[in-house]
Design a protein around this motif. Structure first.
Motif, PDB file in Angstrom:
ATOM      1  N   UNK A  28     -18.956 -61.742 -11.466  1.00 37.79           N
ATOM      2  CA  UNK A  28     -19.457 -62.138 -12.940  1.00 37.79           C
ATOM      3  C   UNK A  28     -18.213 -62.101 -13.814  1.00 37.79           C
ATOM      4  N   UNK A  29     -17.210 -61.099 -13.865  1.00 36.30           N
ATOM      5  CA  UNK A  29     -16.174 -61.084 -14.694  1.00 36.30           C
ATOM      6  C   UNK A  29     -14.767 -61.159 -14.304  1.00 36.30           C
ATOM      7  N   UNK A  30     -14.747 -61.243 -13.030  1.00 36.51           N
ATOM      8  CA  UNK A  30     -13.198 -61.593 -12.157  1.00 36.51           C
ATOM      9  C   UNK A  30     -12.300 -60.322 -12.854  1.00 36.51           C
ATOM     10  N   UNK A  31     -12.822 -59.157 -13.075  1.00 38.33           N
ATOM     11  CA  UNK A  31     -12.346 -57.876 -13.220  1.00 38.33           C
ATOM     12  C   UNK A  31     -12.950 -56.701 -12.853  1.00 38.33           C
ATOM     13  N   UNK A  32     -12.376 -55.629 -12.986  1.00 42.82           N
ATOM     14  CA  UNK A  32     -12.887 -54.322 -12.508  1.00 42.82           C
ATOM     15  C   UNK A  32     -13.892 -53.871 -13.476  1.00 42.82           C
ATOM     16  N   UNK A  33     -14.670 -53.029 -13.151  1.00 47.12           N
ATOM     17  CA  UNK A  33     -15.568 -52.428 -14.004  1.00 47.12           C
ATOM     18  C   UNK A  33     -14.961 -50.909 -14.420  1.00 47.12           C
ATOM     19  N   UNK A  34     -15.249 -50.404 -15.480  1.00 47.22           N
ATOM     20  CA  UNK A  34     -14.774 -49.194 -15.754  1.00 47.22           C
ATOM     21  C   UNK A  34     -15.671 -48.239 -14.986  1.00 47.22           C
ATOM     22  N   UNK A  35     -15.427 -46.763 -14.938  1.00 46.40           N
ATOM     23  CA  UNK A  35     -16.127 -45.827 -14.562  1.00 46.40           C
ATOM     24  C   UNK A  35     -17.365 -45.895 -15.381  1.00 46.40           C
ATOM     25  N   UNK A  36     -17.305 -46.033 -16.463  1.00 47.34           N
ATOM     26  CA  UNK A  36     -18.378 -45.760 -17.360  1.00 47.34           C
ATOM     27  C   UNK A  36     -19.590 -46.643 -17.214  1.00 47.34           C
ATOM     28  N   UNK A  37     -18.992 -48.103 -16.723  1.00 45.99           N
ATOM     29  CA  UNK A  37     -20.053 -49.337 -16.626  1.00 45.99           C
ATOM     30  C   UNK A  37     -20.558 -48.930 -15.261  1.00 45.99           C
ATOM     31  N   UNK A  38     -19.850 -48.339 -14.169  1.00 44.34           N
ATOM     32  CA  UNK A  38     -20.244 -48.198 -12.871  1.00 44.34           C
ATOM     33  C   UNK A  38     -21.277 -47.136 -13.055  1.00 44.34           C
ATOM     34  N   UNK A  39     -21.266 -45.954 -13.902  1.00 45.45           N
ATOM     35  CA  UNK A  39     -22.014 -44.890 -14.079  1.00 45.45           C
ATOM     36  C   UNK A  39     -23.318 -45.473 -14.558  1.00 45.45           C
ATOM     37  N   UNK A  40     -23.351 -46.341 -15.691  1.00 43.97           N
ATOM     38  CA  UNK A  40     -24.816 -46.845 -16.265  1.00 43.97           C
ATOM     39  C   UNK A  40     -25.279 -47.832 -15.419  1.00 43.97           C
ATOM     40  N   UNK A  41     -24.476 -48.440 -14.357  1.00 43.80           N
ATOM     41  CA  UNK A  41     -25.119 -49.493 -13.482  1.00 43.80           C
ATOM     42  C   UNK A  41     -25.740 -48.921 -12.562  1.00 43.80           C
ATOM     43  N   UNK A  42     -25.497 -47.693 -12.053  1.00 42.02           N
ATOM     44  CA  UNK A  42     -26.159 -47.042 -11.074  1.00 42.02           C
ATOM     45  C   UNK A  42     -26.722 -45.707 -11.336  1.00 42.02           C
ATOM     46  N   UNK A  43     -26.885 -45.399 -12.685  1.00 42.35           N
ATOM     47  CA  UNK A  43     -27.729 -44.333 -12.928  1.00 42.35           C
ATOM     48  C   UNK A  43     -27.207 -42.958 -12.746  1.00 42.35           C
ATOM     49  N   UNK A  46     -20.509 -40.141 -15.052  1.00 44.08           N
ATOM     50  CA  UNK A  46     -19.139 -40.958 -14.938  1.00 44.08           C
ATOM     51  C   UNK A  46     -18.463 -39.651 -13.531  1.00 44.08           C
ATOM     52  N   UNK A  47     -18.619 -38.752 -13.564  1.00 43.43           N
ATOM     53  CA  UNK A  47     -17.832 -37.793 -12.675  1.00 43.43           C
ATOM     54  C   UNK A  47     -18.689 -38.496 -11.149  1.00 43.43           C
ATOM     55  N   UNK A  48     -19.928 -38.556 -11.071  1.00 42.04           N
ATOM     56  CA  UNK A  48     -20.408 -39.000  -9.824  1.00 42.04           C
ATOM     57  C   UNK A  48     -19.940 -40.462  -9.599  1.00 42.04           C
ATOM     58  N   UNK A  49     -19.942 -41.359 -10.659  1.00 39.04           N
ATOM     59  CA  UNK A  49     -19.316 -42.630 -10.484  1.00 39.04           C
ATOM     60  C   UNK A  49     -18.071 -42.481  -9.665  1.00 39.04           C
ATOM     61  N   UNK A  50     -17.107 -41.596 -10.479  1.00 40.78           N
ATOM     62  CA  UNK A  50     -15.609 -41.412  -9.856  1.00 40.78           C
ATOM     63  C   UNK A  50     -15.757 -41.211  -8.193  1.00 40.78           C
ATOM     64  N   UNK A  51     -16.794 -40.193  -7.917  1.00 41.75           N
ATOM     65  CA  UNK A  51     -16.502 -39.391  -6.489  1.00 41.75           C
ATOM     66  C   UNK A  51     -17.073 -40.600  -5.658  1.00 41.75           C
TER      67      UNK A  51
END
Length: 141
Positions: A28-43, A46-51
């Protein structure tokens, strides 16, 4: 392998969720999501998203550019296939792209079993192949 390196089913599914989120975000964005966006996207936090991203990096499903914000990069299809083959034990010559199947060392006969020569292929050059085979089977019925 340390206990901390093992993936639980929950961690593996979290990593899989993160991978799908990252792939969709890149589309969709041709760019990387941030850890915050990943965390919000998978519920998750941020720590678990980074892991989850670190677990994906260890398996070669994503690459991270250290020190760069939004530095999660997806490997090309070619890199992904080569990484998967390597995980399965295949040997790949990176210069020529020759691919060699996994090699397995034959199991040796433990010294405690050296005295058993009646087993096919163990020390008698297969001489027992024509010895009548399973005589005890008929009496077992």
């Amino acid at each position: 392998m340390d206990v901390g390196d093992r993936l639980t089913a929950e961690m593996a599914s979290r990593a899989q969720l993160a991978l799908h989120f990252i792939e969709r975000y890149w589309e969709r964005h041709s760019a990387s999501p941030s850890y915050g966006e990943i965390a919000a996207g998978i519920g998750v936090d941020r720590h678990r998203a980074r892991d989850a991203v670190r677990a994906l990096e260890r398996t070669g499903r994503v690459m991270r550019k250290r020190g760069k914000a939004r530095g999660i990069v997806l490997p090309s299809r070619r890199e992904a296939v080569l990484n998967e083959l390597r995980r399965e034990g295949w040997h790949i010559n990176d210069e020529t792209l020759e691919i060699f199947p996994p090699t397995y060392t034959p199991l040796s006969v433990p010294a405690a079993l050296d005295h058993i020569s009646a087993v096919e292929g163990w020390g008698n050059n297969g001489a027992d192949r024509n010895s009548g085979g399973s005589q005890g089977d008929a009496g077992d019925r």
